[in-house]
Design a protein around this motif. Structure first.
Motif, PDB file in Angstrom:
ATOM      1  N   ALA A 145       0.831  -1.204   0.000  1.00 36.23           N
ATOM      2  CA  ALA A 145       0.000   0.000   0.000  1.00 36.23           C
ATOM      3  C   ALA A 145       0.867   1.256   0.000  1.00 36.23           C
ATOM      4  CB  ALA A 145      -0.934  -0.011   1.210  1.00 36.23           C
ATOM      5  N   ARG A 146       1.962   1.251   0.763  1.00 40.90           N
ATOM      6  CA  ARG A 146       2.862   2.410   0.773  1.00 40.90           C
ATOM      7  C   ARG A 146       3.514   2.614  -0.585  1.00 40.90           C
ATOM      8  NH1 ARG A 146       7.009   2.656   5.572  1.00 40.90           N
ATOM      9  NH2 ARG A 146       7.191   4.758   4.706  1.00 40.90           N
ATOM     10  N   LEU A 147       3.697   1.514  -1.319  1.00 41.90           N
ATOM     11  CA  LEU A 147       4.293   1.608  -2.646  1.00 41.90           C
ATOM     12  C   LEU A 147       3.271   1.904  -3.732  1.00 41.90           C
ATOM     13  CD1 LEU A 147       6.795  -1.364  -2.366  1.00 41.90           C
ATOM     14  CD2 LEU A 147       7.391   1.051  -2.564  1.00 41.90           C
ATOM     15  N   GLY A 148       1.996   2.068  -3.354  1.00 45.04           N
ATOM     16  CA  GLY A 148       0.995   2.489  -4.324  1.00 45.04           C
ATOM     17  C   GLY A 148       0.015   1.431  -4.758  1.00 45.04           C
ATOM     18  N   LEU A 149       0.107   0.203  -4.218  1.00 40.00           N
ATOM     19  CA  LEU A 149      -0.785  -0.878  -4.633  1.00 40.00           C
ATOM     20  C   LEU A 149      -1.654  -1.287  -3.445  1.00 40.00           C
ATOM     21  CD1 LEU A 149      -1.501  -2.805  -7.016  1.00 40.00           C
ATOM     22  CD2 LEU A 149       0.067  -4.459  -5.970  1.00 40.00           C
ATOM     23  N   LEU A 150      -2.922  -0.887  -3.469  1.00 39.23           N
ATOM     24  CA  LEU A 150      -3.863  -1.252  -2.416  1.00 39.23           C
ATOM     25  C   LEU A 150      -4.406  -2.655  -2.663  1.00 39.23           C
ATOM     26  CD1 LEU A 150      -5.861   2.056  -1.924  1.00 39.23           C
ATOM     27  CD2 LEU A 150      -4.539   0.879  -0.169  1.00 39.23           C
ATOM     28  N   SER A 151      -4.680  -3.361  -1.593  1.00 34.96           N
ATOM     29  CA  SER A 151      -5.165  -4.737  -1.699  1.00 34.96           C
ATOM     30  C   SER A 151      -6.632  -4.821  -1.303  1.00 34.96           C
ATOM     31  CB  SER A 151      -4.344  -5.674  -0.794  1.00 34.96           C
ATOM     32  OG  SER A 151      -2.984  -5.677  -1.173  1.00 34.96           O
ATOM     33  N   VAL A 152      -7.344  -5.715  -1.957  1.00 36.19           N
ATOM     34  CA  VAL A 152      -8.665  -6.154  -1.520  1.00 36.19           C
ATOM     35  C   VAL A 152      -8.516  -7.635  -1.205  1.00 36.19           C
ATOM     36  CG1 VAL A 152     -11.075  -6.501  -2.159  1.00 36.19           C
ATOM     37  CG2 VAL A 152      -9.863  -4.461  -2.941  1.00 36.19           C
ATOM     38  N   VAL A 153      -8.640  -7.993   0.074  1.00 39.21           N
ATOM     39  CA  VAL A 153      -8.305  -9.331   0.539  1.00 39.21           C
ATOM     40  C   VAL A 153      -9.558 -10.174   0.645  1.00 39.21           C
ATOM     41  CG1 VAL A 153      -7.205 -10.675   2.365  1.00 39.21           C
ATOM     42  CG2 VAL A 153      -6.341  -8.393   1.801  1.00 39.21           C
ATOM     43  N   VAL A 154      -9.518 -11.357   0.041  1.00 39.63           N
ATOM     44  CA  VAL A 154     -10.592 -12.343   0.148  1.00 39.63           C
ATOM     45  C   VAL A 154     -10.080 -13.499   0.994  1.00 39.63           C
ATOM     46  CG1 VAL A 154     -12.105 -13.928  -1.100  1.00 39.63           C
ATOM     47  CG2 VAL A 154     -11.580 -11.675  -2.062  1.00 39.63           C
ATOM     48  N   VAL A 155     -10.825 -13.855   2.028  1.00 40.03           N
ATOM     49  CA  VAL A 155     -10.413 -14.889   2.974  1.00 40.03           C
ATOM     50  C   VAL A 155     -11.057 -16.208   2.574  1.00 40.03           C
ATOM     51  CG1 VAL A 155     -10.283 -15.545   5.396  1.00 40.03           C
ATOM     52  CG2 VAL A 155     -10.265 -13.127   4.750  1.00 40.03           C
ATOM     53  N   ASP A 156     -10.236 -17.230   2.346  1.00 36.61           N
ATOM     54  CA  ASP A 156     -10.688 -18.545   1.914  1.00 36.61           C
ATOM     55  C   ASP A 156     -10.382 -19.550   3.021  1.00 36.61           C
ATOM     56  OD1 ASP A 156     -11.367 -20.870   0.669  1.00 36.61           O
ATOM     57  OD2 ASP A 156      -9.876 -20.744  -0.925  1.00 36.61           O
ATOM     58  N   CYS A 157     -11.427 -19.962   3.738  1.00 35.24           N
ATOM     59  CA  CYS A 157     -11.263 -20.929   4.828  1.00 35.24           C
ATOM     60  C   CYS A 157     -11.589 -22.349   4.393  1.00 35.24           C
ATOM     61  CB  CYS A 157     -12.128 -20.532   6.022  1.00 35.24           C
ATOM     62  SG  CYS A 157     -11.647 -18.958   6.770  1.00 35.24           S
ATOM     63  N   ASN A 158     -11.543 -22.617   3.090  1.00 32.38           N
ATOM     64  CA  ASN A 158     -11.823 -23.950   2.534  1.00 32.38           C
ATOM     65  C   ASN A 158     -13.260 -24.394   2.774  1.00 32.38           C
ATOM     66  OD1 ASN A 158      -9.182 -24.124   1.697  1.00 32.38           O
ATOM     67  ND2 ASN A 158      -8.506 -25.336   3.447  1.00 32.38           N
ATOM     68  N   ARG A 159     -14.145 -23.436   2.979  1.00 30.78           N
ATOM     69  CA  ARG A 159     -15.557 -23.766   3.161  1.00 30.78           C
ATOM     70  C   ARG A 159     -16.248 -23.780   1.806  1.00 30.78           C
ATOM     71  NH1 ARG A 159     -16.431 -25.206   8.668  1.00 30.78           N
ATOM     72  NH2 ARG A 159     -14.452 -24.598   9.586  1.00 30.78           N
ATOM     73  N   VAL A 160     -17.209 -24.664   1.642  1.00 33.90           N
ATOM     74  CA  VAL A 160     -17.936 -24.785   0.387  1.00 33.90           C
ATOM     75  C   VAL A 160     -19.407 -24.525   0.657  1.00 33.90           C
ATOM     76  CG1 VAL A 160     -16.290 -26.387  -0.607  1.00 33.90           C
ATOM     77  CG2 VAL A 160     -18.182 -27.278   0.730  1.00 33.90           C
ATOM     78  N   PRO A 161     -20.193 -24.224  -0.374  1.00 28.27           N
ATOM     79  CA  PRO A 161     -21.610 -23.938  -0.145  1.00 28.27           C
ATOM     80  C   PRO A 161     -22.351 -25.038   0.588  1.00 28.27           C
ATOM     81  CG  PRO A 161     -20.982 -23.248  -2.333  1.00 28.27           C
ATOM     82  CD  PRO A 161     -19.790 -23.950  -1.753  1.00 28.27           C
ATOM     83  N   GLU A 162     -21.906 -26.291   0.473  1.00 28.26           N
ATOM     84  CA  GLU A 162     -22.591 -27.381   1.148  1.00 28.26           C
ATOM     85  C   GLU A 162     -22.370 -27.356   2.660  1.00 28.26           C
ATOM     86  OE1 GLU A 162     -20.791 -27.647  -1.512  1.00 28.26           O
ATOM     87  OE2 GLU A 162     -22.237 -28.248  -3.059  1.00 28.26           O
ATOM     88  N   SER A 163     -21.456 -26.494   3.137  1.00 31.00           N
ATOM     89  CA  SER A 163     -21.115 -26.496   4.562  1.00 31.00           C
ATOM     90  C   SER A 163     -22.093 -25.684   5.405  1.00 31.00           C
ATOM     91  CB  SER A 163     -19.706 -25.954   4.754  1.00 31.00           C
ATOM     92  OG  SER A 163     -19.635 -24.605   4.335  1.00 31.00           O
ATOM     93  N   THR A 164     -23.258 -25.316   4.846  1.00 30.41           N
ATOM     94  CA  THR A 164     -24.237 -24.569   5.632  1.00 30.41           C
ATOM     95  C   THR A 164     -24.743 -25.384   6.813  1.00 30.41           C
ATOM     96  OG1 THR A 164     -25.907 -25.339   4.041  1.00 30.41           O
ATOM     97  CG2 THR A 164     -25.015 -23.126   3.731  1.00 30.41           C
ATOM     98  N   GLN A 165     -24.625 -26.701   6.748  1.00 28.19           N
ATOM     99  CA  GLN A 165     -25.046 -27.524   7.871  1.00 28.19           C
ATOM    100  C   GLN A 165     -24.077 -27.427   9.041  1.00 28.19           C
ATOM    101  OE1 GLN A 165     -25.550 -31.473   6.312  1.00 28.19           O
ATOM    102  NE2 GLN A 165     -27.281 -30.911   5.007  1.00 28.19           N
ATOM    103  N   ASP A 166     -22.883 -26.959   8.805  1.00 28.64           N
ATOM    104  CA  ASP A 166     -21.906 -26.762   9.863  1.00 28.64           C
ATOM    105  C   ASP A 166     -22.194 -25.430  10.552  1.00 28.64           C
ATOM    106  OD1 ASP A 166     -19.788 -26.540  11.539  1.00 28.64           O
ATOM    107  OD2 ASP A 166     -18.237 -26.509   9.986  1.00 28.64           O
ATOM    108  N   PRO A 167     -22.591 -25.440  11.814  1.00 27.97           N
ATOM    109  CA  PRO A 167     -22.985 -24.181  12.470  1.00 27.97           C
ATOM    110  C   PRO A 167     -21.817 -23.236  12.722  1.00 27.97           C
ATOM    111  CG  PRO A 167     -22.951 -25.989  14.060  1.00 27.97           C
ATOM    112  CD  PRO A 167     -22.723 -26.605  12.706  1.00 27.97           C
TER     113      PRO A 167
END
Length: 740
Positions: A191-213
Motif C-alpha cells: 500500500a505504501r508503494l501504491g498498490l492497495l489490496s482487496v483481501v478475500v479470505v478462503d477458509c476452505n468452506r464450500v456452499p454445502e457447509s451450511t449444515q456446519d454451524p
C-alpha cells in the motif's frame, strides 16, 4: 443567517486567541526572585525583551515542526530507496515510477451533458444563485446549486487512479500469528508503494457447509485476524467488509464470457470503494447473501474473487429491474476510470503451479495463452514430483540446466568475467518417471489455475497474477537466514514486493536451475534443505502465442536434406515485412534484406515468433569452413545449429516475458541438444546471455563473444562452433563493418 454564523465562529476564535495571548504575556510580565517574593512593575522585562523571547519561542516551535516533517520525509525516502535498491534494477525502478505516479490531470468519468462539469466547479450562471467572488471559487465547489431546472448529475469527480490487487488467502486458520503478521506487513508495504489490496479470505468452506454451524464464525474470526495483522503495522488500516457479496438464486446462473459463470455479484459497492479511496484495505470473508431472502450463505472464495474482478474492472453484470441502464453504463465507465486492477495474488500453503518439466517442481512463469492447457493436463494426470525428490533428480538434458562440467576437457573455455559462478561437475540424470495417481493437492492447484485464467481473461494484457506461499509473502516480516533466491549470491526477495516493482517473477523463467545459487553440490543430500531452498512461486500473464516454423512437435529440427523442401523467409506463412521491422527495431539498424535472404535462404533451421511479431528468433544450419556442403551424412553431422537473430521490440524489452518465452521455446522445444550464437563483447545483453548459456568464449581479434547451450561438447564441436562464429558476415545496410 450564514454570515451571522460565520461571524459568530470568527468572533469566538478571535476572543480565544486573545485570551491565550494575554495569559501568556502575563506569565512573562510576572517575575519570581530567588527569595520567593513576587515582583511586578519594576521587575518586568522590557518590551524588546518580551518580543525577543516570543520570537525565540516561535522560531523554536517552527524549527521543531520542520524537523519532524524532515524526519518523516527521511523515513519515507529510506523506505522507498531501500526497497528499490534491493529489489529492482534502474530500468525496473523507472518503469515502476511511471506506472504509479499520478497523472497531472486526474481521470474523470465521461459526461453526457457538457454543462455538468461547469456547474460543479464554477458559480452558477443564469437561473442559479450567483455568489460572485465573495468566498472565491474554492468555497463553491461541491456546494448546493439552486437551479430552476437542475441538470441530472451524471457522475462524480474521481481522484488519482487507484491501483488495486485482489489477494486471496487460503486456509489462514493454519497459519500462526507470526506468519500472518508478516503477510500483513507485506500488504502494508504494498500500500505504501501504491498498490492497495482487496483481501478475500478462503477458509476452505464450500456452499454445502451450511449444515456446519461454525462456518460463519470461522470465516469472521479469520478475517478479523487478517485485519489485526494489517493494523498491527500502524501504517495502513484494514476494515472487515462482510456484506457486499450477493448470490443469485434459481437454477439458471448468468454467465460472462466462456470461463466465468456469474454465481455472485457485488451489491453494496460503496462499502468497498469508500475504504479504498481512503487508503484502507477491505478484508472480505467468503460470505454472501441471497438476493431474495437476504440469507447468509458460504460461497466459494473463487466466486467472490470473480465478482470483485467484474466490479473493479467495470464489467457488465446482471442488473436489477429498477436500475437505469444509462446509470449502469456510466457507473461502469466511472469504475474503469477510477480503478486499475493490476494483479491477482493467491497466497496458498501449497505455493505456485507445479510442473514436471522443471527440476524445482514449479512453473516460474506461465504464459496462459500458450501454456494453460499443458499445465492443466499435467495437473489432471498427476504428473509431478515432490519438491525434494525433484531437486535430487539433478539436471536433465531436456531442461538445459547444468553448466559445462569441469570434468569436460574444454571446461577451461568457460568465461567467468561476467560474475557468474565457475562450473562444477554435474551428473546428467534421466527424465523422472511420471506417477499415475493424481495427488490430492492437485484439486487446489487446479482451482487456482482456473481462477487465474478466468481473472486474466477479463483484464488488460498488462495485468498479471502471482501465486506463492504465505511464508514467502511474509518473509519481509521475519529474520530469515541468508539463502540464494535469485541468480548467484543475491539475497532472498519478497516475491510480492519484487513483482510490484518489476512486473516479473523472482527469477527469469529461462534461467537454468544451475544458476539459481543453491544446488545439490552446495547443500548436500538433505531433501528437506533442498526443498526449503526452492521458491514455490509462479508468475502468470495472459501472455502471447508462440509460433514455431516448422512445428517441432510434428518433427524435430534437423539439418537440411537433399530433395526435401527448405523453409524460406519468403514463404507465405511468414510475414517478412513485419519480421524485418522487428529486427530493425530491436537492433536499431537497417537490415540489408536482399543480402540477408541470399545468405540464409536454403539453410534456415526455423523461425520462432512471439505474439504479433513482438519478439522472435531466426535460427540457421551453418557449415563449418572446410566441410563440403553437399548434403552427405558426414556434412550434415558437422552442421552447426546457429542463432542468427534474436530480436525483441524496444517497447517489449525488459518486461512482459517476451525474451524469456522465445529463449525457452528455442532451448526446450527446438534445439534441446544445444545451440550456439555470438554477440558483441561490449553488448549490455551479454550478462543475460551468460546466465542462460552453458559456456562462453571470447573470439580473439574479432570483438565477438561466443555462447552455447550444448550440454556435452567435444573438441571438434567446439572448433566448429568457433569457426562458424568467426566466419559469418553481417548483413546490414548501414555500415557492414559495425558488429551486430
Amino acid at each position: 443567517m450564514i454570515l451571522q454564523n460565520l461571524a459568530c465562529k470568527k468572533g469566538k476564535g478571535v476572543a480565544g486567541h486573545s485570551v491565550q495571548c494575554w495569559a501568556k504575556r502575563r506569565r512573562h510580565l510576572e517575575a519570581f526572585p530567588e527569595d520567593g517574593t513576587r515582583g511586578f512593575a519594576t521587575d518586568r522585562p522590557s518590551a524588546s525583551q518580551l518580543r525577543e523571547e516570543l520570537a525565540k519561542e516561535h522560531v523554536k516551535n517552527l524549527s521543531n515542526k520542520q524537523k519532524a516533517k524532515k524526519e518523516a520525509r527521511a523515513v519515507d525516502k529510506d523506505f522507498f530507496m531501500s526497497v528499490l535498491n534491493s529489489s529492482a534494477t534502474k530500468r525496473d525502478a523507472k518503469a515502476y515510477i511511471q506506472r504509479f505516479t499520478p497523472s497531472k490531470e486526474s481521470p474523470k468519468p465521461p459526461q453526457t451533458n457538457s454543462a455538468a462539469p461547469e456547474q460543479r466547479t464554477h458559480p452558477s450562471q443564469g437561473n442559479g444563485v450567483n455568489l460572485g467572488g465573495l468566498y472565491g471559487p474554492a468555497s463553491v465547489v461541491g456546494s448546493p446549486q439552486f437551479l430552476q431546472y437542475p441538470h441530472k448529475q451524471t457522475g462524480s469527480l474521481v481522484g488519482p487512479r487507484l491501483h488495486v490487487a485482489l489477494v486471496k488467502i487460503r486456509a489462514p486458520q493454519t497459519l500462526d500469528d507470526e506468519t500472518l503478521n508478516g503477510v500483513g506487513r507485506t500488504l502494508s508495504q504494498l500500500a505504501r508503494l501504491g498498490l492497495l489490496s482487496v483481501v478475500v479470505v478462503d477458509c476452505n468452506r464450500v456452499p454445502e457447509s451450511t449444515q456446519d454451524p461454525t462456518w460463519r464464525s470461522v470465516a469472521t474470526t479469520q478475517a478479523n485476524r487478517i485485519v489485526a495483522a494489517i493494523d498491527s503495522e500502524g501504517v495502513t488500516e484494514a476494515r472487515l467488509v462482510d456484506n457486499i457479496i450477493g448470490v443469485y438464486e434459481g437454477s439458471e446462473e448468468p454467465r460472462y464470457g466462456a470461463h466465468t459463470p456469474i454465481a455472485t455479484h457485488v451489491t453494496l459497492r460503496e462499502l468497498m470503494m469508500t475504504p479504498l479511496r481512503r487508503g484502507v484495505i477491505p478484508v472480505i470473508p467468503s460470505l454472501g447473501y441471497t438476493d431474495m431472502t437476504q440469507t447468509a450463505v458460504p460461497i466459494l472464495a473463487s466466486d467472490a474473487v470473480l465478482a470483485l474482478t467484474r466490479e473493479l474492472a467495470g464489467l457488465p453484470t446482471q442488473t436489477c429491474p429498477d436500475e437505469d441502464p444509462e446509470e449502469v453504463r456510466e457507473r461502469l465507465q466511472t469504475r474503469r476510470a477510477e480503478v486499475s486492477l493490476d494483479r491477482i495474488i493467491i497466497l496458498d500453503p501449497l505455493g505456485g503451479i507445479p510442473t514436471s518439466d522443471r527440476p524445482n517442481g514449479y512453473h516460474v512463469f506461465l504464459n496462459m495463452e500458450q501454456e494453460f492447457e499443458p499445465a492443466k493436463k499435467d495437473l489432471l494426470k498427476g504428473v509431478q514430483l515432490d519438491t525434494a525428490e525433484a531437486s535430487l533428480q539433478g539436471q536433465s538434458k531436456r531442461d538445459h540446466v547444468s553448466d559445462l562440467g569441469s570434468s569436460n576437457p574444454f571446461s577451461r573455455f568457460v568465461e567467468t568475467e561476467f560474475g557468474g559462478p565457475k562450473s562444477t561437475p554435474q551428473t546428467v540424470a534421466s527424465e523422472p518417471e511420471a506417477t499415475t495417481t493424481p495427488k490430492p493437492e492437485n484439486k487446489y492447484h487446479l482451482q487456482n489455475l482456473e481462477l487465474v485464467r478466468s481473472v486474466l481473461s477479463m483484464l488488460p494484457p498488462s495485468s498479471s497474477a502471482l501465486l506463492t506461499t504465505p511464508d514467502e509473502a511474509a518473509n519481509a516480516g521475519k529474520e530469515t537466514p541468508f539463502r540464494a533466491g535469485g541468480v548467484g549470491t543475491r539475497r532472498h526477495r519478497n516475491p510480492l514486493i519484487h513483482n510490484l516493482l518489476t512486473d516479473k517473477p523472482v527469477f527469469s523463467s529461462s534461467l537454468p536451475m544451475g544458476r539459481l545459487g543453491q544446488t545439490k553440490s552446495m547443500m548436500g543430500d538433505d531433501p528437506s534443505t533442498l526443498a526449503a531452498s526452492i521458491t514455490p512461486t509462479t508468475f502468470a500473464k495472459h501472455g502471447m502465442h508462440i509460433t514455431m516454423f516448422p512445428d517441432p512437435k510434428l518433427a524435430p529440427w534437423e539439418p537440411p536434406q537433399p530433395g526435401k523442401k527448405h523453409i524460406k523467409l519468403t514463404d507465405s506463412y511468414i510475414d517478412l515485412p513485419r519480421l524485418v521491422h522487428l529486427i530493425n527495431d530491436s537492433f536499431g539498424r537497417t537490415l540489408d534484406v536482399k543480402e540477408y535472404l541470399k545468405r540464409v535462404n536454403g539453410r534456415i533451421a526455423g523461425v520462432i515468433i512471439a505474439g504479433e511479431y513482438e519478439g522472435g528468433a531466426l535460427l540457421t544450419w551453418e557449415t563449418p569452413p572446410g566441410v563440403p556442403d553437399d548434403g552427405s551424412p558426414e556434412s550434415r553431422a558437422r552442421m552447426v545449429p546457429y542463432l542468427d537473430k534474436f530480436a525483441v521490440l524496444k517497447k517489449s524489452q525488459g518486461s512482459g516475458g517476451v525474451a524469456d518465452a522465445v529463449f525457452t521455446a528455442m532451448v526446450r522445444d527446438c534445439f534441446p541438444n544445444g545451440v550456439v550464437w555470438r554477440s558483441r563483447s561490449t553488448n549490455v545483453v551479454n550478462k543475460w546471455y551468460f546466465e542462460r548459456s552453458r559456456g562462453t568464449w571470447k573470439l580473439t581479434n574479432t570483438g565477438w563473444t561466443m555462447f552455447w547451450t550444448t550440454p556435452e561438447m567435444d573438441r571438434q564441436t567446439f572448433l566448429d562452433y568457433e569457426a562458424v562464429c568467426r566466419g559469418i558476415e553481417p548483413s546490414w545496410a548501414d555500415g557492414k563493418s559495425i558488429l551486430d
